[in-house]
Design an enzyme around this catalytic site. Structure first.
Site, PDB file in Angstrom:
ATOM      1  CB  SER A 143      -0.886   0.002   1.249  1.00  0.00           C
ATOM      2  OG  SER A 143      -1.531   1.245   1.446  1.00  0.00           O
ATOM      3  CE1 TYR A 157      -4.607  -2.283   4.565  1.00  0.00           C
ATOM      4  CE2 TYR A 157      -3.326  -0.276   4.251  1.00  0.00           C
ATOM      5  CZ  TYR A 157      -4.020  -1.348   3.728  1.00  0.00           C
ATOM      6  OH  TYR A 157      -4.108  -1.488   2.366  1.00  0.00           O
TER       7      TYR A 157
END
Length: 253
Positions: A143, A157
């Site tokens: 990401s 995350y």
């Protein structure tokens, strides 16, 4: 391309979003694609679409957070196809409670199990086959949060995605001598179903400005198309309208 012309790709999290788009793009390029994920019915829909378009695909249900299941899936692919040329580690999750104020240890553990351990389990599962082939490629979908720390994705995350970047580079350091290579693909905001888990779901207008699943599908196919002498160690990609660069209320959701 292998000597007999067959290339086999395993795509985790292949039932929707980036995984689905990656599987479709690979199949369109002539890959035999195995999609895995927890929802068999979603995988079957993806396989049916690829097959209808003339591609070759199959589905295997899998929870990547279980090491034995990841190994069993890899073994099934090798038993049927004789090889694995590409692993796309796309399975990943986030949770609604993602700030330090409301995060729960259960949520942290769940993210680590899927977003980090699941990536390692699948990489480890394909490694003996790829070493034997002296060829193989892995794409770890991380990401933008794996390169740039921000508040919105949350600590769990962000931490797991940073770890995936480190894991990818570590793999290349050790396995380049065996002809293997890995790429850490780090997309910015992508309009996929995972957005529904955000505390504030972006509007349709905002989602239209984001990267789309097919953009990442094309990117995955591009990385996979590189010859064995080429290793794209990492690839950072974002929407032109990058909300991380624009200080608005929407950029904090």
């Amino acid at each position: 391309m292998t000597k007999n012309g067959k290339r086999v790709a395993w795509v985790t999290g292949g039932g929707s979003g980036i995984g689905e788009a990656g599987a479709e793009a690979l199949a369109a390029d002539g890959w035999t694609v195995v999609v895995s994920g927890r929802r068999k019915e979603a995988l079957d829909i993806v396989v049916a679409k690829i097959t209808r378009d003339g591609g070759v695909a199959e589905a295997l249900a899998l929870d990547v957070s279980v090491a034995a299941d990841a190994q069993r899936t890899a073994d099934q692919i090798v038993a049927k196809h004789g090889r694995i040329d590409l692993l796309v580690n796309n399975a990943g999750i986030n949770v609604p409670k993602r700030s330090w104020q409301d995060m729960e240890l259960e949520g942290w553990d769940k993210l680590v199990q899927v977003n980090l351990n699941g990536v390692l389990y699948c990489m480890r599962a394909v490694l003996p086959t790829m070493r034997k082939q002296k060829d193989g490629s892995i794409i770890n979908v991380s990401s933008w949060a794996g390169r740039h720390v921000s508040k919105m994705p949350g600590p769990a995350y962000t931490t797991t995605k940073h770890a995936v970047l480190a894991l990818t580079h570590s793999f290349n350091m050790d396995e380049c001598v065996n002809g293997l290579r890995a790429c850490c693909l780090m997309p910015g905001e992508v309009a996929t179903p995972i957005l529904k888990l955000r505390p504030v779901v972006p509007s349709e207008e905002e989602q239209a400005r984001m990267l789309q699943s097919e953009d990442l599908g094309r990117t995955i196919a591009f990385i996979a198309s590189m010859p064995p002498r080429v290793c794209i160690n990492e690839l950072l990609i974002s929407p032109t309208h990058n909300r991380g660069f624009i200080q608005t209320p929407l950029s904090r959701d």
